[in-house]
Design an enzyme around this catalytic site. Structure first.
Site, PDB file in Angstrom:
ATOM      1  N   HIS A 279     -46.084  96.758  18.347  1.00  0.00           N
ATOM      2  CA  HIS A 279     -47.251  96.417  19.165  1.00  0.00           C
ATOM      3  C   HIS A 279     -47.225  97.192  20.478  1.00  0.00           C
ATOM      4  CE1 HIS A 279     -47.260  92.860  16.416  1.00  0.00           C
ATOM      5  NE2 HIS A 279     -48.567  93.102  16.471  1.00  0.00           N
ATOM      6  N   HIS A 283     -50.055 101.677  18.230  1.00  0.00           N
ATOM      7  CA  HIS A 283     -50.790 100.783  17.340  1.00  0.00           C
ATOM      8  C   HIS A 283     -52.235 100.619  17.821  1.00  0.00           C
ATOM      9  CE1 HIS A 283     -51.863  97.354  14.866  1.00  0.00           C
ATOM     10  NE2 HIS A 283     -52.002  96.567  15.925  1.00  0.00           N
ATOM     11  N   HIS A 321     -56.999  95.810  21.696  1.00  0.00           N
ATOM     12  CA  HIS A 321     -56.839  94.492  21.076  1.00  0.00           C
ATOM     13  C   HIS A 321     -55.444  93.905  21.231  1.00  0.00           C
ATOM     14  CE1 HIS A 321     -54.840  96.687  17.844  1.00  0.00           C
ATOM     15  NE2 HIS A 321     -54.430  95.524  17.368  1.00  0.00           N
ATOM     16  N   ASP A 322     -54.423  94.731  21.483  1.00  0.00           N
ATOM     17  CA  ASP A 322     -53.054  94.220  21.648  1.00  0.00           C
ATOM     18  C   ASP A 322     -52.454  94.613  22.996  1.00  0.00           C
ATOM     19  OD1 ASP A 322     -52.366  92.575  19.524  1.00  0.00           O
ATOM     20  OD2 ASP A 322     -51.912  94.260  18.187  1.00  0.00           O
ATOM     21  N   ASP A 447     -56.799  96.035  12.038  1.00  0.00           N
ATOM     22  CA  ASP A 447     -55.559  95.608  12.683  1.00  0.00           C
ATOM     23  C   ASP A 447     -54.418  95.473  11.687  1.00  0.00           C
ATOM     24  OD1 ASP A 447     -53.841  94.691  14.674  1.00  0.00           O
ATOM     25  OD2 ASP A 447     -54.511  92.611  14.487  1.00  0.00           O
TER      26      ASP A 447
END
Length: 550
Positions: A279, A283, A321-322, A447
């Site tokens: 993560h 990614h 998103h992360d 994802d």
């Protein structure tokens, strides 16, 4: 901006990092120069902050970090001198890394040192993490500082020496985000250096580091390989380069303030944790690239009547998103009672934090690429991003799939009587919500899409994710917490777990994706090929076990 405290320090980069970390975690808006002038106030703020209250008494007992050589001071407060004490604080171990970086005694010593030396404060500025001298004294950047600012590999950046007991502690086991933008894992990491492209159709197969004629158009391509891209352009630069190309390829430059795009992407990259094995910003870039491929290679935009604003929301959601993920999942945060879990009430803990960071970064004037949007457009964009990132929480996996599956079924039934029936009807009262359901599927499926990529890439992603899970399990074990699913390295069986994940998560997800958008059939083809690879490996494991038991 970092802060230059004294030109003879051979490790001045650590001063820059500690003050930058204080600003970030305590949401201090002072400049670096103002921080130095107001250290008493900063120290007071740290002492009264809940993140540090339980740890303050455990921090170094004596204020003795200064030695005869001033350079040893900076080396001293960088060391994790109270790691063992922190281990006894289960709930507070989540702030271990931040507490190290913001050693109160270290800050007090900076204050006293500056007072005694009457040192003139000057500033540095960063450009893509390469330190540039903006002061007159060129001798400040001695060889030691230059070495410190070179990109380090994963092993070096993940391991630090404890000044208190001489033991080596793995920094990957510390949970809270530390802003260390200079510690990017590079392609020299032994886990990546042996990576080779085997897909004959890959447009990047023949590329080398010295190839200056790389075609950026090949980024938005189903065969794109981010590991190979990093070997050409370095990991440090890849996120920004890929991000820029996604905006260009999807014709988004005209609806944003493109002059701020580099700043935004750089800041977004910096808030990812490069020492996370999975993560991390790689990614984020990969999911952004994957979403862009879905949009370019299928009929999604036309069928769902998406406008540029909708596409922009998908790209921003995918890239960010992360962001800020610390390598531990929601289950860990909830069970350990971390600050994240307390802040977000145990609900989509990480996803809410990612959303917060995206907009915190986006709303900085120098990063605000959406400042040209009208108020109502920004409202729509924000709602889209919030819903999209929340949908990446695996606890919503079933809901995301069922929403689209039901819609596909109803659409199929309606088409039996009306061939012209639209998949999404713009005149429908639920038009916005129906569009969002598809966006949620797009972001969520991207994802978890590494199992739909060629096996040479999928296996590499699996290695990174598995080890990150195991590191979480190690931490859970040390804290006497229940070890989360797939996180126990002593019972882990990677081929078996991948077979289960592909059968029960990946294939059902991408059956819906492909049923909705048939041109993405290649995703299912790759998933089934990967399933076969893992089945072969699992069979080999079983055969080996049988032989050993004879």
């Amino acid at each position: 901006d970092g802060v230059l405290a004294e030109k003879h320090y051979s490790n001045i980069d650590r001063v820059l990092r500690i003050l930058k970390q204080v600003k970030y975690h305590l949401d201090i808006t002072l400049s670096g120069k103002e921080l130095i002038k107001n250290l008493n106030w900063v120290i007071k703020k740290i002492e009264t902050n809940t993140l540090y209250s339980n740890l303050y008494e455990e921090i170094v007992e004596e204020d003795n970090l200064l030695d005869e050589e001033k350079t040893e001071f900076l080396e001293g407060f960088q060391e994790f001198s109270f790691v063992n004490n922190i281990k006894r604080q289960s709930r507070d171990r989540m702030v271990c890394k931040t507490a190290h970086t913001t050693d109160l005694n270290g800050l007090k010593n900076i204050r006293e040192l500056l007072k005694s030396q009457k040192t003139e404060v000057k500033t540095y500025k960063y450009d893509d993490h390469m330190l540039k001298n903006v002061i007159e004294e060129e001798d400040v950047l001695d060889s030691e500082i230059k070495r410190n600012y070179k990109t380090k590999d994963l092993k070096k950046s993940a391991t630090v020496q404890s000044g208190a007991n001489g033991k080596v502690e793995n920094a990957l086991n510390n949970e809270l985000v530390e802003e260390e933008p200079l510690k990017f894992e590079t392609i020299s990491d032994e886990k990546v250096i042996n990576f080779r492209i085997s897909n004959n159709n890959s447009p990047m197969k023949s590329m080398t580091k010295n190839n200056e004629n790389f075609n950026m158009n090949s980024i938005v391509n189903r065969n794109f390989n981010i590991f190979n891209f990093e070997s050409i352009f370095t990991r440090e630069k890849s996120f920004v380069l890929i991000g820029k190309e996604l905006f260009r390829a999807l014709d988004l430059m005209n609806i944003i303030d493109s002059t701020k795009l580099s700043n935004f992407l750089t800041d977004l990259r910096d808030k990812y944790i490069p020492t996370n094995l999975y993560h991390n910003e790689r990614h984020g870039a990969d999911v952004g690239q994957t979403v862009s491929c879905y949009l370019k290679e299928s009929e999604i935009i036309d069928v769902c009547f998406y406008q540029d604003l909708d596409v922009l929301s998908m790209v921003l959601s995918a890239l960010g998103h992360d962001v800020g993920h610390n390598g531990k999942n929601n289950n860990f945060h909830i069970n350990s009672g971390s600050e994240y879990a307390l802040t977000y009430h145990d609900r989509s803990v990480l996803e809410n934090y990612h959303i917060f960071l995206i907009f915190k970064i986006l709303n900085r004037p120098e990063n605000n690429i959406v400042s040209v949007l009208k108020k109502e457009e920004y409202t729509i964009l924000r709602k889209r991003i919030i819903e999209s990132v929340l949908a990446t929480d695996m606890s919503f996996h079933g809901k995301v799939l069922s929403n689209v599956k039901n819609k596909v079924f109803n659409w199929t039934e309606l088409k039996k009587t009306n061939e012209d029936e639209l998949f999404i009807n713009p005149s429908s009262k639920t038009f916005f919500e129906e569009q969002q359901e598809i966006i949620n599927l797009v972001i969520h499926s991207a994802d978890i899409s590494h199992n739909t990529k060629p096996f040479v890439m999928s296996e590499k992603w699996t290695e990174f994710l598995t080890e990150e899970f195991h590191l979480q399990g190690d931490t859970e074990k040390s804290l006497n917490l229940a070890i989360s699913f797939l996180c126990d390295r002593t019972t882990s069986n990677v081929p078996k777990s991948q077979i289960g994940f592909i059968n029960f998560v990946i294939i059902p997800t991408f059956e819906i994706v492909v049923e909705t958008f048939p041109s993405l059939e290649y995703l299912m083809v790759n998933a089934k090929k990967n399933l076969s690879e893992w089945e072969i490996m699992h069979k080999a494991q079983e055969n080996k076990a049988v032989e050993e038991n004879k």
